[in-house]
Design an enzyme around this catalytic site. Structure first.
Site, short mmCIF file in Angstrom:
data_model
loop_
_atom_site.label_atom_id
_atom_site.label_comp_id
_atom_site.label_asym_id
_atom_site.label_seq_id
_atom_site.Cartn_x
_atom_site.Cartn_y
_atom_site.Cartn_z
N ILE A 177 37.89 54.64 68.82
CA ILE A 177 39.09 53.99 69.33
C ILE A 177 38.79 53.19 70.58
CG2 ILE A 177 39.90 55.89 70.79
CD1 ILE A 177 42.07 53.64 68.51
N SER A 203 30.24 58.54 79.10
CA SER A 203 30.11 59.06 77.75
C SER A 203 28.75 59.71 77.59
CB SER A 203 30.27 57.93 76.73
OG SER A 203 30.08 58.41 75.41
N ARG A 204 28.70 60.75 76.80
CA ARG A 204 27.41 61.39 76.54
C ARG A 204 26.58 60.59 75.55
NH1 ARG A 204 29.11 67.29 74.71
NH2 ARG A 204 30.68 66.02 73.67
N ASP A 217 47.50 64.02 64.39
CA ASP A 217 46.87 63.00 65.22
C ASP A 217 47.41 61.61 64.87
OD1 ASP A 217 44.52 62.29 67.17
OD2 ASP A 217 44.26 60.96 65.45
N LYS A 231 46.64 58.65 73.43
CA LYS A 231 47.51 59.64 72.79
C LYS A 231 46.69 60.64 71.98
CE LYS A 231 46.95 58.32 68.45
NZ LYS A 231 46.55 59.21 67.33
#
Length: 307
Positions: free
Chosen positions: A11, A33-34, A165, A87
């Protein structure tokens, strides 16, 4: 304004990065971010190190799964940064209320985004329904989880919401366009035998004027995807299709089929306004309906899910 994007998954890459890049109000100054990164943008693997190294970044936009989001959001607020939440805004209502209280105490902006509310025809639907007597409303939200959430195992774990979701997108529209408040009265949840969250759900709602309100969510849809809300009133029938991009009222069609088209740029425009005015937008009604459905829902075991 400079923003850091936290959680570089599908996303973020598909929607957040282009929306920021196309905006005259925003600069993507860092990522956390990993595993993911954005070309040409300073990348961190640790949230605390980013906050310490980049005091010039005023806003943090969180695209993490719901369960870890609270810790990251609170860390950002404690560092004096405004926070934008993908969200759903959290895994539980309690943690969302805690974030709201922390933001207010610190005088910071906190924005629980609901991208589907910014679909092209949602505002027009809200206006049309504002003076109508609702008799029935039916939500049909059916899509293919393998197409839209490939390899995302977290959605099947506690806090991942499963079919809610995407279903919460529909509920974010419903709570926006209806003049009256609804609440859940019952639900049936189909849960794969190897998962913790539902793959399908049917929900019944109470409407204060007695309208028949219901929803069907299903993640097993193949072929054409269905994101539709039909509202039957005393003055005709309104149908929102393609996630709110198209509206039909008694045969007259407005809008074009463009799911997600324009939604994320509008979210970032709204966030810019909130930061400028010192506002907070934490509407938790969609998440409340989901948690109530999970609380009241009768669980039915169904076939195991294989990605």
């Amino acid at each position: 304004m400079k923003t850091a994007l936290v959680g570089i998954g599908k996303i973020a890459v598909d929607q957040h990065v282009p929306a920021i890049a196309d905006s005259a109000e925003w600069e993507l100054a860092a990522t956390v971010s990993r595993h993911g990164s954005v070309d040409g943008v300073e990348a961190f693997t640790d949230m605390g190190k980013m906050l310490q190294a980049r005091p010039d970044i005023r806003v943090v936009s969180l695209c993490l799964p719901p369960v870890p989001r609270f810790a990251y959001a609170m860390q950002a607020l404690e560092a004096g940064r405004h926070v934008m939440l993908e969200k759903p805004p959290g895994a539980t209502l309690a943690e969302c209320h805690a974030l709201d209280a922390a933001a207010r105490a610190a005088g910071l902006t906190l924005y629980a985004t609901w991208h589907s509310r910014h679909a092209d025809m949602v505002g027009a639907a809200k206006s049309w329904l504002s003076d109508k007597m609702l008799r029935a409303l039916r939500v049909t939200w059916k899509e293919d989880v393998r197409r839209w959430h490939p390899g995302q195992a977290w959605i099947w774990e506690p806090g991942g919401l499963g079919v809610f979701d995407p279903g919460i997108n529909a509920l974010s529209i419903v709570t926006e366009i209806l003049p009256a408040q609804i609440h859940v009265t019952g639900a049936t949840l189909e849960v794969p035998s190897n998962c913790q969250t539902p793959i399908a759900a049917e929900i019944a709602f109470h409407h204060p004027d007695g309208a028949d309100v219901s929803a069907v969510f299903d993640w097993r849809q193949q072929g054409d995807q269905t994101w539709e809300i039909e509202a039957v009133t005393d003055s005709g029938t309104l149908t929102l299709r393609d996630g709110g991009a198209v509206m039909e009222v008694d045969g007259t069609v407005s809008g074009q089929a463009a799911p997600l088209g324009g939604e994320y740029p509008r979210l970032y425009a709204q966030m810019a306004q909130l930061v400028t005015t010192g506002g907070i937008d934490m509407d938790l009604r969609p998440l409340t309906l989901v948690t109530d459905a999970l609380a009241l829902g009768r669980r039915v075991a169904t076939d195991p899910f294989e990605d």
